[in-house]
Design a protein around this motif. Sequence first.
Motif, PDB file in Angstrom:
ATOM      1  N   TYR A   1       0.704 -66.980  20.016  1.00 44.54           N
ATOM      2  CA  TYR A   1      -0.031 -65.975  19.273  1.00 44.54           C
ATOM      3  C   TYR A   1      -1.439 -65.775  19.839  1.00 44.54           C
ATOM      4  CZ  TYR A   1       3.585 -66.773  15.728  1.00 44.54           C
ATOM      5  OH  TYR A   1       4.775 -66.907  15.064  1.00 44.54           O
TER       6      TYR A   1
ATOM      7  N   SER B   1      -0.176 -72.101  13.212  1.00 46.02           N
ATOM      8  CA  SER B   1      -1.143 -71.120  13.701  1.00 46.02           C
ATOM      9  C   SER B   1      -2.252 -70.830  12.692  1.00 46.02           C
ATOM     10  CB  SER B   1      -0.431 -69.819  14.069  1.00 46.02           C
ATOM     11  OG  SER B   1       0.435 -69.397  13.028  1.00 46.02           O
TER      12      SER B   1
ATOM     13  N   ASN C   1       0.438 -61.241  13.067  1.00 46.58           N
ATOM     14  CA  ASN C   1       0.008 -61.874  14.312  1.00 46.58           C
ATOM     15  C   ASN C   1       0.824 -61.333  15.470  1.00 46.58           C
ATOM     16  OD1 ASN C   1      -1.618 -63.594  15.770  1.00 46.58           O
ATOM     17  ND2 ASN C   1      -0.964 -65.472  14.749  1.00 46.58           N
TER      18      ASN C   1
ATOM     19  N   THR D   1      -4.081 -65.457  18.168  1.00 46.25           N
ATOM     20  CA  THR D   1      -5.013 -66.302  17.418  1.00 46.25           C
ATOM     21  C   THR D   1      -5.138 -67.684  18.036  1.00 46.25           C
ATOM     22  OG1 THR D   1      -3.199 -66.883  15.916  1.00 46.25           O
ATOM     23  CG2 THR D   1      -4.671 -65.101  15.238  1.00 46.25           C
TER      24      THR D   1
ATOM     25  N   PHE E   1      -6.313 -62.573  13.557  1.00 47.66           N
ATOM     26  CA  PHE E   1      -5.175 -62.043  12.798  1.00 47.66           C
ATOM     27  C   PHE E   1      -5.408 -60.567  12.481  1.00 47.66           C
ATOM     28  CE2 PHE E   1      -4.850 -66.589  11.856  1.00 47.66           C
ATOM     29  CZ  PHE E   1      -3.483 -66.810  12.000  1.00 47.66           C
TER      30      PHE E   1
END
Length: 263
Positions: A201, A53, A123, A203, A260
Amino acid sequence: MFRRLSRWATIPIAFTLAVGLSGCGVGDPATSASSGTSSDSGSTTLTVFAAASLTGTFTELGKTFEAAHPGTTVRFNFGSSATLAQQIVEGAPADVFAAASPATMKTVTDASPAGTPVTFVRNILQIAVPADNPAKVDGLSDLTDPKVKVALCAEQVPCGAAAAKALDAAGLKVTPVTLEQDVKATLAKVSLGEVDAALVYRTDVISSGGKVSGIDFPEAEKAINDYPIATVSKAPEAARRFVDLVLSQQGRDVLTKAGFQAP
């Protein structure tokens, strides 16, 4: 029947060579950093193992670091934090480890000397769906519908552990059609239209560039992942300077721009 993965499934080490950019501002960690151990030709290679990630943000920071240090190459190995930790424990050469959970970092620090881990970002999960959302998913409970094809990360990796915690908090049972090795592979199932939804996530949803849409859900707040970073045993000075860059305001700006959260 969905595909299950072994706890320490081996994946190919995919190294990304970061390319130099023009210099950065005087006085920031990237410009003030000194080089690490040099080869006979005078060049330096810094090897960073990082959670999948972090691919986009760390590649950018690697370019910044190289720009400030001509002759220094930052080489990345991105993948499942659990797999990367096992590779380090088994002797894979690494100077810096950035993990997607404290548990995977502990695997490394328990096995060999390392710098003190520092949490640098957090996250949170979202439900990722194709841009047109054909299954009309709008909440976590929709993932329990057997007609909805769901991808999850394998539970032994941080994104899978977070998904399990969120589902437990919601009191829901989801039967995925596939369990993937890391969050990038899980997201790919959505962007390729192979599944209707996945837990990944935020992100990664942002980094998809509109190929998928993200849906927030309240239980995600109970499964936020802390990301620690540390130098690995006998790392050169350049490794400590790279960690300084990640922890700096310059590094935080890159990371928060990508979605984040500050720790």
